[in-house]
Motif scaffolding. Sequence first.
Motif, mmCIF file in Angstrom:
data_model
loop_
_atom_site.group_PDB
_atom_site.id
_atom_site.type_symbol
_atom_site.label_atom_id
_atom_site.label_comp_id
_atom_site.label_asym_id
_atom_site.label_seq_id
_atom_site.Cartn_x
_atom_site.Cartn_y
_atom_site.Cartn_z
ATOM 1 N N PRO A 54 -37.997 19.511 18.667
ATOM 2 C CA PRO A 54 -39.505 19.696 18.868
ATOM 3 C C PRO A 54 -40.042 20.630 17.495
ATOM 4 O O PRO A 54 -41.047 20.568 17.145
ATOM 5 N N GLN B 143 -38.751 20.561 14.403
ATOM 6 C CA GLN B 143 -38.782 19.726 13.268
ATOM 7 C C GLN B 143 -40.179 19.142 13.396
ATOM 8 O O GLN B 143 -40.847 18.952 12.319
ATOM 9 N N ALA B 144 -40.618 18.725 14.403
ATOM 10 C CA ALA B 144 -41.957 18.157 14.832
ATOM 11 C C ALA B 144 -43.172 18.979 14.462
ATOM 12 O O ALA B 144 -43.936 18.648 13.710
ATOM 13 N N THR B 145 -42.807 20.181 14.741
ATOM 14 C CA THR B 145 -43.771 21.450 14.556
ATOM 15 C C THR B 145 -44.073 21.527 13.017
ATOM 16 O O THR B 145 -44.907 21.593 12.532
ATOM 17 N N ILE C 156 -43.446 19.266 10.643
ATOM 18 C CA ILE C 156 -43.864 18.375 10.120
ATOM 19 C C ILE C 156 -45.505 18.200 10.286
ATOM 20 O O ILE C 156 -46.325 17.945 9.530
ATOM 21 N N SER C 157 -45.917 18.525 11.624
ATOM 22 C CA SER C 157 -47.230 18.499 12.104
ATOM 23 C C SER C 157 -48.159 19.625 11.155
ATOM 24 O O SER C 157 -49.133 19.383 10.700
ATOM 25 N N PHE D 219 -38.650 13.154 18.742
ATOM 26 C CA PHE D 219 -38.596 14.371 18.797
ATOM 27 C C PHE D 219 -38.516 14.915 20.326
ATOM 28 O O PHE D 219 -38.891 16.176 20.369
ATOM 29 N N GLU D 220 -38.128 14.217 21.118
ATOM 30 C CA GLU D 220 -38.368 14.717 22.844
ATOM 31 C C GLU D 220 -39.777 15.102 23.056
ATOM 32 O O GLU D 220 -39.689 16.287 23.759
ATOM 33 N N LEU D 221 -40.559 14.320 22.691
ATOM 34 C CA LEU D 221 -41.954 14.676 22.846
ATOM 35 C C LEU D 221 -42.603 13.697 23.570
ATOM 36 O O LEU D 221 -42.177 12.243 23.671
ATOM 37 N N LEU E 81 -46.316 13.091 17.211
ATOM 38 C CA LEU E 81 -46.000 14.380 17.248
ATOM 39 C C LEU E 81 -47.269 15.352 16.777
ATOM 40 O O LEU E 81 -47.337 16.318 17.033
ATOM 41 N N MET E 82 -48.198 14.689 15.971
ATOM 42 C CA MET E 82 -49.465 15.102 15.715
ATOM 43 C C MET E 82 -50.082 15.666 16.837
ATOM 44 O O MET E 82 -50.879 16.635 16.871
ATOM 45 N N ILE F 26 -47.714 18.488 19.498
ATOM 46 C CA ILE F 26 -47.470 19.707 18.786
ATOM 47 C C ILE F 26 -48.668 20.590 18.718
ATOM 48 O O ILE F 26 -48.699 21.755 19.084
#
Lengths: 196, 196
Positions: free
Chosen positions: A57, A59-61, A63-64, B144-146, B150-151, B154
């Motif tokens: 999560p 990593q996703a932050t 990227i976002s 991403f375990e989301l 992700l956009m 997050i």
Amino acid sequence: MATAPRHRPKLYLAGPEVFLPNAIEAGRIKCALATKAGFEGLYPLDNVLELAGLAKPDQATVISRANEALMRSADGAIANLTPFRGVSMDAGTAFEVGFMQALGRPVFGYSTSALHYRARAEAFRNRGIPPGDYDTPALDIEDFELHENLMIDIVVRAAQGVVVTPRDGATDDPHSLDGFKTCLVHARQHFFGAKA
Amino acid sequence: MATAPRHRPKLYLAGPEVFLPNAIEAGRIKCALATKAGFEGLYPLDNVLELAGLAKPDQATVISRANEALMRSADGAIANLTPFRGVSMDAGTAFEVGFMQALGRPVFGYSTSALHYRARAEAFRNRGIPPGDYDTPALDIEDFELHENLMIDIVVRAAQGVVVTPRDGATDDPHSLDGFKTCLVHARQHFFGAKA
């Protein structure tokens, strides 16, 4: 109609290409086409990000935030609205169309599906609604003769009056770049007042 | 933590409820819950619009502009991220999450699916990719375990750190309002610094 700007307008290139096995190469091809048309293409994977050692999560932050900064730096966007894992386009791309619209930047859109939203939603329902899906047989299907949910389709039409789609039996190849190229023509018209 | 504002903060209530056969009543129920929690709920169908005599795409334009104006007038949003006609949430709602994020307004989100995006995308693929869909067996599935792309996920986590979902075998009813109520608790915390 705008006069020719002093430097190349930046176009954020939104779409599900980032999930392709050759995502970086796909971005390079789109950026090269944008450059040829007088723009600077901004592709979500352009950011060189430090992700090593981060939890997923986190990593996703990273990227976002990088993509949002890239969008804020852009003068406009071209969005790939092709159906993605369901009736509608990629949800991340839909988010990005809304983001750019709120900032007042023009969004040019294309889809490789020639079908209106209504026809695609009916086909989805006929395949059987999967468990956990919000759709039910009683749920209204938007019927505005548009290609995508009206919030998105109208924004794109407001930019140049079209959502580019295959016409009259043209090949329905989800990975065709024809629509993207047509969007570049429209973007040239918008930013430079030029037809080609 | 913000101090208590002088008037009720306005929350835009985004989600696919607008397609329900009882869409207006569904909005009234959500707005009543928002009022009870100290907010003013703004529901997309609140606008009384003059659509008679307009061609379908022109009707869509009127609705789109009214909803955007409603969002600009809002202090935040609660978004229903439940899967809608595919792996992801309603594309119009995704657009609205992006729109509010670009304006710097907090978005609280909930989904009635307990599954991560990856599990849902794999199930979609196992059902067979429909013709014209951009998905292919080689296409990367975000992991991403989301719960959502992700956009979107997050942004919602940044507002309060959670995407509300059913926990540990709770009923997976796509039309449950439990997640919405939990979002109101988080919104109270955000706007009033209150826990309940």
